[in-house]
Design a protein around this motif. Structure first.
Motif, short mmCIF file in Angstrom:
data_model
loop_
_atom_site.label_atom_id
_atom_site.label_comp_id
_atom_site.label_asym_id
_atom_site.label_seq_id
_atom_site.Cartn_x
_atom_site.Cartn_y
_atom_site.Cartn_z
N ALA A 252 0.82 -1.21 0.00
CA ALA A 252 0.00 0.00 0.00
C ALA A 252 0.86 1.26 0.00
O ALA A 252 0.53 2.25 -0.66
CB ALA A 252 -0.92 0.00 1.22
N THR A 253 1.97 1.23 0.72
CA THR A 253 2.88 2.38 0.78
C THR A 253 3.44 2.69 -0.60
O THR A 253 3.54 3.86 -1.00
CB THR A 253 4.02 2.10 1.77
OG1 THR A 253 3.47 1.93 3.08
CG2 THR A 253 5.03 3.23 1.79
N GLY A 258 2.78 6.33 0.37
CA GLY A 258 2.87 6.45 1.81
C GLY A 258 4.07 7.28 2.22
O GLY A 258 4.80 7.81 1.37
N THR A 446 -2.78 5.41 2.87
CA THR A 446 -1.96 4.23 3.15
C THR A 446 -2.33 3.63 4.49
O THR A 446 -2.48 2.41 4.63
CB THR A 446 -0.46 4.60 3.13
OG1 THR A 446 -0.12 5.13 1.85
CG2 THR A 446 0.40 3.39 3.42
#
Length: 498
Positions: A252-253, A258, A446
């Motif tokens: 996700a980062t 993120g 994030t």
């Protein structure tokens, strides 16, 4: 939000300075006194690892009284390091009466550092509001009430078990960890105020789980000699989904921009995390990870279809080739494939044996539910065994706690608790999805993705494995609290951590 003013008048500057002087003086006196006592103990008994551990622990208590928000950081970080199987000596989730713990004090102290820190964080927070801020102010948030209803039913299940002659000690062992969930939800909702503090809180989880992944990697290298799959597991069952959460957060980062520090550090942690996941060999953990990554890609589809179109084809080809190559393999790299095969009804001998045990256990669980579907049998009481199962008596609570953590709630606390749990899970995931859609791309999105996906993985895992342990409840309560406060943090102007 609840707000009760204690004193309507504005405190004078002189009064504020006096309180600050008294506060600092108290903490300095306490610190010097503690250091003096520890120094005397060290001079008398010589250097000991337990002395260092106690120094750290009292430093934690000092931090909690200095600022209750630090209690939230410490609770999440120090709890997630724990593992009763691999790190049996680690004290944070073990009672002060546990002889294997390096914090063993007395057989009479049947509470643990987590519970002590929760109580002291609450005391510090209330004292800060009463004496410093001069008002009592609580924020509930949308997830507070579903969790509260669930906890009320858990408490009723505890009462039913005790009234019906259940073992009080076992009943408390079954339920005490669950009460950490509302405590951490409430703390995070009220004590974490800014984006910077939210990132710091997730850092506590990241660092703690990386430390545990190093311990897992050392175990795999030194004890197993990298013979992954040679043992049933190396740690507690839930360690797998905890490590999964950082894998998902890493993805996700990178996809949703993120924090830069996460983009640099998290990919470096992946090797030890993956080694720990493979060593623990939880099929449900692999399935939960795959499901979470699927939903992350689905979020990317709605968020950035161009990037989705670039990533998805090679990823799909890789997955197909991986499944084809390792479908009939028995090596460590094939463990995720074995999980898929097990779901499709082609389990190997080990997994088939495990499946059989769970099927028999589920039959016993359903029979027990039918005996008291409304109230449950109550915590502290054994479930009925009409279908004999394999001997796992090495697990002390094998007659009380089942692998299916969802049906276990119904069996113990009744249909009301089960429906309240389903509502709590559904509402949490719905709120998480809503927060993901409304957060701006970057740090907050994030965090929203990481928190929501952990809730998803936790309860998917709980369908076939035990998930109501202390570390899991502290983590799930924390991420629910993050979802609870993300809209308020996103709505506020940029703020620095105070």
């Amino acid at each position: 939000m609840y707000d009760a003013s204690i004193e309507p008048s504005v405190t004078s500057v002189e009064e504020q300075q006096r309180r600050a002087w008294l506060k600092n003086g108290f903490f300095l006196l306490w610190a010097f006194g503690f250091i003096a006592i520890m120094a005397l103990v060290g001079m008398r008994n010589g250097p000991q690892i337990t002395l260092v551990a106690w120094l750290i622990f009292f430093g934690v208590l000092f931090a909690i009284f200095y600022n209750p928000r630090y209690g939230v950081y410490c609770l999440l970080g120090f709890t997630l390091v724990s593992d009763i199987a691999m790190l049996y000596w680690y004290p944070f989730v073990k009672n002060f009466s546990s002889e294997e713990s390096i914090f063993f004090v007395s057989n009479a102290l049947i509470f643990n550092p987590v519970e002590l820190c929760i109580v002291l964080t609450a005391v510090s927070w209330l004292a800060r509001m009463w004496f410093v801020e001069r008002k009592l102010e609580f924020t509930t948030g949308p997830l507070f009430w579903p969790v509260l209803v669930f906890i009320i039913f858990i408490t009723l299940g505890l009462a039913v078990g005790i009234v019906r002659g259940g073992n009080l000690n076992i009943a408390l062992w079954e339920t005490r960890a669950i009460y950490c969930l509302p405590a951490l939800l409430f703390f995070v909702t009220n004590l974490i105020k800014t984006k910077e503090q939210l990132i710091t809180l997730f850092w506590c989880a990241i660092i703690a789980l990386f430390v545990k992944s190093i311990a897992a990697s050392i175990y795999v290298a030194t004890v197993l000699n990298f013979a992954i799959g040679s043992v049933d597991r190396i740690a507690e069952h839930a360690m797998s989904i905890q490590f999964n959460s950082i894998i998902v957060l890493t993805v996700a980062t990178l996809l949703f921009k993120g924090p830069m520090s996460w983009r640099i550090v998290l990919p470096l942690m992946v090797p030890t995390l993956m080694l720990g996941i493979l060593g623990n060999n939880r099929r449900s953990g692999f399935i939960a990870l795959g499901l979470a990554l699927f939903f992350v890609m689905l979020i990317l589809y709605f968020d950035n279809r161009k990037l989705f179109a670039i990533i998805t084809p090679p990823l799909a080809v890789f997955c197909i080739v991986y499944l084809a190559v390792f479908w009939n393999s028995s090596g460590p790299v094939s463990l995720p494939v074995n999980a898929v095969r097990s779901v499709l009804g082609q389990a190997n001998e080990r997994d088939a044996s495990s499946n059989l045990y769970r099927e028999l256990e589920n039959a016993n669980t359903m029979f027990t539910i039918q005996q008291a579907p409304l109230t449950g049998v109550g915590f502290g009481r054994k479930f009925y065994i009409i279908a004999p199962m394999a001997d796992i008596s090495f697990f002390v609570f094998w007659e009380y706690i089942t692998h299916n953590s969802m049906l276990w709630i119904w069996m113990k606390a009744g249909v009301g608790a089960f429906l309240a749990m389903i509502y709590m899970i559904s509402w949490s995931l719905m709120m998480g999805a809503r927060v993901i859609r409304t957060m701006p791309n970057g740090e907050l999105r994030t965090i929203a993705v990481g928190a929501t996906m952990y809730i998803l993985m936790h309860f998917v895992f709980g369908y076939v494995d035990m998930c109501w342990d202390t570390a899991s409840m502290v983590y799930i309560g924390s991420v629910m609290g993050m979802i609870n406060i993300l809209p308020q943090i996103a709505a506020q102007p940029a703020a620095t951590e105070g």
